[in-house]
Design a protein around this motif. Structure first.
Motif, PDB file in Angstrom:
ATOM      1  N   GLU A 170     -26.943  -8.339 -33.314  1.00 21.06           N
ATOM      2  CA  GLU A 170     -27.898  -7.669 -32.432  1.00 21.06           C
ATOM      3  C   GLU A 170     -29.252  -8.377 -32.454  1.00 21.06           C
ATOM      4  N   ARG A 171     -29.728  -8.718 -33.634  1.00 15.51           N
ATOM      5  CA  ARG A 171     -31.015  -9.421 -33.740  1.00 15.51           C
ATOM      6  C   ARG A 171     -30.953 -10.768 -33.023  1.00 15.51           C
ATOM      7  N   ALA A 172     -29.837 -11.470 -33.178  1.00 20.61           N
ATOM      8  CA  ALA A 172     -29.691 -12.782 -32.531  1.00 20.61           C
ATOM      9  C   ALA A 172     -29.676 -12.646 -31.000  1.00 20.61           C
ATOM     10  N   LEU A 173     -28.992 -11.629 -30.505  1.00 22.62           N
ATOM     11  CA  LEU A 173     -28.938 -11.411 -29.053  1.00 22.62           C
ATOM     12  C   LEU A 173     -30.305 -11.003 -28.507  1.00 22.62           C
ATOM     13  N   VAL A 174     -30.996 -10.136 -29.208  1.00 22.60           N
ATOM     14  CA  VAL A 174     -32.343  -9.718 -28.781  1.00 22.60           C
ATOM     15  C   VAL A 174     -33.228 -10.954 -28.678  1.00 22.60           C
ATOM     16  N   SER A 175     -33.166 -11.823 -29.657  1.00 21.35           N
ATOM     17  CA  SER A 175     -33.967 -13.041 -29.653  1.00 21.35           C
ATOM     18  C   SER A 175     -33.565 -13.959 -28.494  1.00 21.35           C
ATOM     19  N   ALA A 176     -32.262 -14.114 -28.285  1.00 19.14           N
ATOM     20  CA  ALA A 176     -31.775 -14.988 -27.204  1.00 19.14           C
ATOM     21  C   ALA A 176     -32.176 -14.466 -25.826  1.00 19.14           C
ATOM     22  N   PHE A 177     -32.200 -13.160 -25.675  1.00 25.53           N
ATOM     23  CA  PHE A 177     -32.508 -12.555 -24.379  1.00 25.53           C
ATOM     24  C   PHE A 177     -34.008 -12.398 -24.144  1.00 25.53           C
ATOM     25  N   ALA A 178     -34.831 -12.672 -25.142  1.00 26.32           N
ATOM     26  CA  ALA A 178     -36.289 -12.482 -25.014  1.00 26.32           C
ATOM     27  C   ALA A 178     -36.878 -13.501 -24.046  1.00 26.32           C
TER      28      ALA A 178
END
Length: 184
Positions: free
Chosen positions: A176-184
């Motif tokens: 989840e943290r990785a996806l949030v970062s990628a989508f930022a």
């Protein structure tokens, strides 16, 4: 206004040997729904595919399933999805899934999941896309694959940059943290 994100999840049509795999699939579905990220997957209602989809649905998430005609009986095509697409071939299935996603996540799975992973990894390696690819390494499931990728690099069949094209995460929280970062 940004469009809602979609995450393609490749995973087994079987549940696997460890209960942690099904638990991670459920947690992934719940996380996607909580973030309002659409689940894109193979439209099956069996194995980890069924787990991730049912969890996303139960949590109120959007689901986009794609299944080829010939696998409909075997994978028990899940018709109650937000979007349900039946294709003629596996190749068409993979294309529709990939084109409708902003990121790819690979949970434990078998030959089909490996096929899907290596296709999108190859496409990324040759510059056809820049979508992030994540391996959800539940209980070390993907460690042998990581070793194989290192072996391929070590034997001179790929640049070291291949290792950077797929990110391994050990938990759904880390995913989840990785996806949030990628989508930022």
């Amino acid at each position: 206004m940004t469009l809602p994100r979609s995450v393609c999840v490749y995973c087994g049509s079987r549940s696997g040997a460890k209960p942690a795999y099904a638990a991670a699939a459920q947690e992934t579905g719940e996380m996607l729904a909580a973030r309002d990220w659409q689940l894109v997957y193979g439209a099956g209602d069996v194995g980890l595919m069924g787990e991730v989809a049912r969890a996303a649905q139960t949590a109120g998430g959007r689901t986009f399933g794609v299944i080829p005609e010939h696998l409909f009986p075997r994978e028990v095509g899940k018709r109650d999805l937000t979007t349900f697409v039946v294709t003629e071939t596996m190749h068409e299935r993979k294309k529709v899934m990939f084109m409708n996603a902003d990121a790819v996540v690979v949970l434990p799975g078998g030959a089909g999941s490996l096929d899907e992973l290596f296709e999108v990894l190859t496409w990324r390696q040759i510059g056809l896309h820049e979508k992030p690819i994540y391996l959800l390494n539940i209980e070390g499931y993907w460690a042998p694959l990581e070793a194989l990728i290192d072996h391929v690099i070590g034997e001179g069949f790929a640049d070291a940059s291949l290792r950077d094209l797929v990110v391994t995460v050990d938990s759904v929280a880390e995913l989840e943290r990785a996806l949030v970062s990628a989508f930022a």
